[in-house]
Scaffold this active site. Structure first.
Site, mmCIF file in Angstrom:
data_model
loop_
_atom_site.group_PDB
_atom_site.id
_atom_site.type_symbol
_atom_site.label_atom_id
_atom_site.label_comp_id
_atom_site.label_asym_id
_atom_site.label_seq_id
_atom_site.Cartn_x
_atom_site.Cartn_y
_atom_site.Cartn_z
ATOM 1 N N GLY A 21 -6.726 -10.143 -29.737
ATOM 2 C CA GLY A 21 -6.264 -11.396 -29.138
ATOM 3 C C GLY A 21 -6.287 -11.342 -27.627
ATOM 4 O O GLY A 21 -5.374 -11.849 -26.962
ATOM 5 N N ALA A 22 -7.349 -10.760 -27.067
ATOM 6 C CA ALA A 22 -7.397 -10.501 -25.626
ATOM 7 C C ALA A 22 -7.756 -11.728 -24.787
ATOM 8 O O ALA A 22 -7.722 -11.654 -23.559
ATOM 9 C CB ALA A 22 -8.417 -9.391 -25.337
ATOM 10 N N GLY A 25 -2.915 -15.646 -23.396
ATOM 11 C CA GLY A 25 -1.519 -15.228 -23.368
ATOM 12 C C GLY A 25 -1.304 -13.778 -23.019
ATOM 13 O O GLY A 25 -1.844 -13.248 -22.042
ATOM 14 N N ASP A 73 -11.772 -11.315 -36.677
ATOM 15 C CA ASP A 73 -10.955 -12.349 -37.308
ATOM 16 C C ASP A 73 -9.934 -11.652 -38.195
ATOM 17 O O ASP A 73 -10.282 -11.106 -39.253
ATOM 18 C CB ASP A 73 -11.832 -13.289 -38.138
ATOM 19 C CG ASP A 73 -11.045 -14.437 -38.745
ATOM 20 O OD1 ASP A 73 -9.793 -14.426 -38.653
ATOM 21 O OD2 ASP A 73 -11.663 -15.355 -39.320
ATOM 22 N N TYR A 169 8.515 -21.959 -49.147
ATOM 23 C CA TYR A 169 8.054 -21.266 -47.932
ATOM 24 C C TYR A 169 8.970 -21.530 -46.752
ATOM 25 O O TYR A 169 9.180 -22.678 -46.361
ATOM 26 C CB TYR A 169 6.634 -21.732 -47.599
ATOM 27 C CG TYR A 169 6.019 -21.068 -46.383
ATOM 28 C CD1 TYR A 169 5.928 -19.685 -46.292
ATOM 29 C CD2 TYR A 169 5.502 -21.831 -45.337
ATOM 30 C CE1 TYR A 169 5.346 -19.069 -45.191
ATOM 31 C CE2 TYR A 169 4.908 -21.227 -44.236
ATOM 32 C CZ TYR A 169 4.829 -19.842 -44.165
ATOM 33 O OH TYR A 169 4.247 -19.240 -43.076
#
Length: 303
Positions: A21-22, A25, A73, A169
């Protein structure tokens, strides 16, 4: 409580790091800092277009940055295998693995492998990724694995009877469970590494509260009022990434440490040793979760 100074982090040239996730954020800020210290960065990202934008942005700030994008992914265990195959053909060392990418309180959905999306992305895929990269980590002196937890782990529990939250859920409870699992994993991995006298450190970090892309699934009303209260209870992604950076690079970090902001309720502030709940340190829960994770990812850890 220990207090860590970023000035203690020296040049890190020659090292290789993977950050999941570079492109956004916390992952972006972590990658940018690592690159500024001379680390060769592997940006493990799902969205390649966004990753390219992030790469170019870092290069505009740090012209000498060494940045490589490899698709990943985390909603697919098969994609994790493909990422590792590609990484292993291109690199012969791995100094730092930052298991950063995550999703928070989305609508219910299952990953390709049938995991509740938060458990799949935040925990199970990172469990497998660490496992598959372990040989590279073992062959690199003084390597580190950093797993991302959250303040939310404090309200979490591991529901072994319904790990994928099927039926009624509760997306907040599922998120808390996933982040508790990440913290338990970090501590259990370090314990097992120490038992085998490995030089790898497994540590954990949490960012406190920060308005990153994780907030995309929050209610509209919250997004409207959030800017009013953000300065009181949250900090910028750049500051929120500091516990991750400290956990990854600071020379005084020990295996099993958990780093987070030192301010009110650990929401913001300078990086320090964070607090974890008793269940995060429960060895019986950790062993049970480890066995389940090996079974569901169809891979046994070879420490």
């Amino acid at each position: 409580m220990n207090s860590f100074n970023l000035k203690d982090i020296s040049d890190q040239s020659g090292k290789v790091a993977v950050v999941t996730g570079a492109n956004d954020g916390l992952g972006f800020e972590t990658t940018k800092f690592f690159a500024s210290k001379g680390i060769e960065m592997v940006m493990a990202c799902r969205n390649i277009e966004k990753a390219l934008v992030a790469k170019n942005k870092i290069l505009s700030i740090i012209a000498t940055a060494k940045l490589d994008i490899i698709p990943l992914d985390l909603k697919s265990l098969n994609a994790v295998h493909k990422f590792v195959d590609t990484f292993n053909t291109k690199y012969k060392r791995l100094d730092i693995l930052v298991n950063n990418a995550g999703i928070m309180i989305p609508p219910f959905s299952l990953t390709e492998d049938g995991f509740e999306s938060q458990m799949g992305v935040n925990y199970f895929s990172h469990f497998l990724l660490t496992n598959l990269l372990l040989n590279q980590l073992k062959s690199t002196p003084n390597s580190r694995v950093v797993s991302l937890s959250s303040i939310a782990h404090k309200s979490g529990k591991i529901d072994f009877n319904n790990i994928n939250s099927k039926g009624k859920y509760n997306k907040v409870a599922a998120y808390s469970q996933s982040k508790l699992a990440c913290l338990i994993f970090a501590k259990e991995l370090n314990k097992r590494l120490e038992e085998k006298n490995k030089s790898i450190l497994s540590v954990a970090a949490h960012p406190g509260v920060s308005a990153t892309n994780l907030f995309q699934f929050l209610p509209t009303w919250f997004k409207v009022v959030a800017p009013i209260f953000e300065p009181l209870f949250s900090h910028s992604p750049e500051k929120a990434a500091l516990p991750i950076i400290v956990a990854s690079l600071h020379p005084e970090i020990n295996g099993g440490d958990y780093i987070g902001p030192g301010g009110f309720n650990e929401m913001k502030g300078k990086p320090t040793i964070a607090k974890s709940t008793p269940i995060a340190n429960d060895e019986e829960v950790a062993e049970k979760l480890w066995a389940l994770s090996e079974k569901l990812t169809n891979n046994n850890f070879n420490i």
